[in-house]
Design a protein around this motif. Structure first.
Motif, short mmCIF file in Angstrom:
data_model
loop_
_atom_site.label_atom_id
_atom_site.label_comp_id
_atom_site.label_asym_id
_atom_site.label_seq_id
_atom_site.Cartn_x
_atom_site.Cartn_y
_atom_site.Cartn_z
N THR A 176 0.83 -1.21 0.00
CA THR A 176 0.00 0.00 0.00
C THR A 176 0.86 1.25 0.00
O THR A 176 0.65 2.18 -0.80
N VAL A 177 1.86 1.28 0.88
CA VAL A 177 2.75 2.44 0.95
C VAL A 177 3.55 2.58 -0.34
O VAL A 177 3.68 3.68 -0.89
N ALA A 178 4.07 1.46 -0.85
CA ALA A 178 4.88 1.51 -2.06
C ALA A 178 4.08 2.04 -3.25
O ALA A 178 4.58 2.86 -4.03
N LYS A 179 2.83 1.59 -3.38
CA LYS A 179 1.98 2.06 -4.47
C LYS A 179 1.74 3.57 -4.38
O LYS A 179 1.82 4.29 -5.38
N GLU A 180 1.44 4.04 -3.18
CA GLU A 180 1.12 5.46 -3.00
C GLU A 180 2.35 6.34 -3.21
O GLU A 180 2.26 7.42 -3.80
N VAL A 181 3.51 5.87 -2.73
CA VAL A 181 4.74 6.63 -2.93
C VAL A 181 5.08 6.70 -4.42
O VAL A 181 5.43 7.76 -4.95
N ALA A 182 4.97 5.57 -5.10
CA ALA A 182 5.26 5.53 -6.53
C ALA A 182 4.34 6.45 -7.32
O ALA A 182 4.76 7.18 -8.22
N ALA A 183 3.05 6.43 -6.96
CA ALA A 183 2.08 7.29 -7.65
C ALA A 183 2.38 8.76 -7.42
O ALA A 183 2.33 9.58 -8.35
N ARG A 184 2.74 9.12 -6.19
CA ARG A 184 3.02 10.51 -5.87
C ARG A 184 4.28 11.00 -6.58
O ARG A 184 4.35 12.16 -7.01
N LEU A 185 5.29 10.13 -6.71
CA LEU A 185 6.56 10.53 -7.32
C LEU A 185 6.60 10.26 -8.83
O LEU A 185 7.57 10.61 -9.49
N ASN A 186 5.53 9.63 -9.34
CA ASN A 186 5.51 9.19 -10.74
C ASN A 186 6.65 8.21 -11.02
O ASN A 186 7.31 8.25 -12.05
N TYR A 187 6.88 7.32 -10.06
CA TYR A 187 7.86 6.25 -10.18
C TYR A 187 7.15 4.96 -10.60
O TYR A 187 5.93 4.84 -10.50
N LEU A 188 7.94 4.00 -11.05
CA LEU A 188 7.40 2.68 -11.35
C LEU A 188 7.27 1.88 -10.06
O LEU A 188 8.23 1.79 -9.29
N TYR A 189 6.10 1.31 -9.81
CA TYR A 189 5.91 0.45 -8.65
C TYR A 189 6.05 -1.01 -9.08
O TYR A 189 5.40 -1.45 -10.01
N LEU A 190 6.92 -1.73 -8.39
CA LEU A 190 7.11 -3.15 -8.69
C LEU A 190 7.00 -3.95 -7.40
O LEU A 190 7.86 -3.83 -6.52
N ASP A 191 5.95 -4.73 -7.29
CA ASP A 191 5.68 -5.53 -6.09
C ASP A 191 6.35 -6.89 -6.25
O ASP A 191 5.82 -7.77 -6.93
N SER A 192 7.51 -7.06 -5.65
CA SER A 192 8.22 -8.34 -5.78
C SER A 192 7.43 -9.47 -5.15
O SER A 192 7.48 -10.61 -5.62
N PHE A 244 3.32 -6.59 -15.47
CA PHE A 244 2.50 -5.67 -14.69
C PHE A 244 1.89 -4.63 -15.62
O PHE A 244 2.54 -4.18 -16.56
N ARG A 245 0.65 -4.28 -15.34
CA ARG A 245 -0.03 -3.23 -16.12
C ARG A 245 -0.67 -2.25 -15.15
O ARG A 245 -1.24 -2.65 -14.13
N HIS A 246 -0.57 -0.98 -15.47
CA HIS A 246 -1.09 0.06 -14.59
C HIS A 246 -2.60 -0.03 -14.49
O HIS A 246 -3.31 -0.22 -15.47
N ASN A 247 -3.10 0.10 -13.25
CA ASN A 247 -4.52 0.11 -12.99
C ASN A 247 -4.89 1.48 -12.43
O ASN A 247 -4.56 1.79 -11.27
N PRO A 248 -5.56 2.32 -13.21
CA PRO A 248 -5.89 3.69 -12.74
C PRO A 248 -6.74 3.69 -11.49
O PRO A 248 -6.67 4.63 -10.69
N ALA A 249 -7.54 2.66 -11.28
CA ALA A 249 -8.43 2.63 -10.12
C ALA A 249 -7.66 2.47 -8.82
O ALA A 249 -8.06 3.01 -7.78
N THR A 250 -6.56 1.72 -8.85
CA THR A 250 -5.79 1.47 -7.63
C THR A 250 -4.51 2.28 -7.56
O THR A 250 -3.81 2.27 -6.54
N LEU A 251 -4.19 2.98 -8.65
CA LEU A 251 -2.95 3.75 -8.76
C LEU A 251 -1.71 2.86 -8.68
O LEU A 251 -0.61 3.34 -8.43
N GLY A 252 -1.92 1.58 -8.88
CA GLY A 252 -0.81 0.64 -8.87
C GLY A 252 -0.84 -0.23 -10.10
O GLY A 252 -1.39 0.14 -11.13
#
Length: 237
Positions: free
Chosen positions: A20-36, A74-82
């Protein structure tokens, strides 16, 4: 390589909100989120679907032989921002969060060939920086040179309640005590496995989010990022 971006590695115990934190940080910074963790869960689901796990016994040789048949994307999901996780082209994001996968993922993650298979993919993605990754060994094994390493934790009871609420909100019927037992068992396996055990990197900062809101956690992490980027800018000026 983009010198204005960094790698953020978030490690910690299961169900403490790393994703949850990683997704939100990535969205705020416009970084790529990768959930290992999702990558290991995808491999676990592949094993369950292909009968490589029977009565809690893993056919390790068959798994290793089948690694080249596994494609995770992985594909971006606008609904979850992840990102949603795909296994060989199929969206498996919801299925990999269910208890059958949770009960087996630690054993899959302990197979060194699986770890190397996925670590190679993760490192390739990270070459351009500007990514946020969460898991068990991102700061210690995958990206020991990450500019920001965070170790997240919370009490087992709080983590179990969060997982229970998440699953029941999706209409999945689960038992709280079973979830709590699963979390405690996973902690034990993660911390004592031979290959890449869960450890806090020496230079990681600890985030105990037992009593923090999501906004408070996000603000805390973004503050750490801002400090690093400011220091990097000063050094390069």
């Amino acid at each position: 390589m983009n010198n204005n971006k960094i790698i953020i590695a978030i490690d910690g115990h299961s169900s403490c909100g790393k994703s949850t934190v990683a997704k939100e940080v990535a969205a705020r910074l416009n970084y790529l989120y990768l959930d290992s963790g999702a990558m290991y869960r995808a491999v676990t689901l592949y094993c369950l679907r292909n009968n490589l796990i029977n009565d809690d016994h893993l056919n390790k040789k068959a798994l290793i032989d089948n690694l080249d048949q596994i494609r995770i994307s992985f594909r971006h999901n606008p609904a979850t921002l992840g990102n949603d996780t795909f296994l060989n082209g199929e969206n498996i994001e919801n299925e990999i969060r269910e208890l059958p996968v949770s009960n087996n993922v630690s054993n899959i993650a302990a197979v060194k060939e699986v770890r190397q298979f996925l670590v190679n993919s993760q490192r390739e993605i990270g070459k351009e920086k500007g990514i946020v990754m969460d898991g068990r060994d991102i700061g210690t094994v995958v990206f020991p040179g990450a500019e920001l390493k965070i170790f997240m934790t919370a009490s087992p009871e709080i983590r179990a309640q969060r997982r229970y609420d998440e699953l029941t909100a999706k209409g999945i019927m689960v038992n709280f005590e079973e979830i709590k037992a699963n979390i405690i068992s996973r902690d034990l396996i993660d911390e004592n496995r031979e290959i890449s055990p869960l450890r806090k990197a020496q230079d990681a900062v600890v985030l105990d989010n037992s009593y923090l809101t999501r906004d408070e956690q996000l603000s805390w992490v973004l503050g750490k990022v801002k400090k690093i980027l400011t220091e990097n800018h000063s050094c390069n000026s």
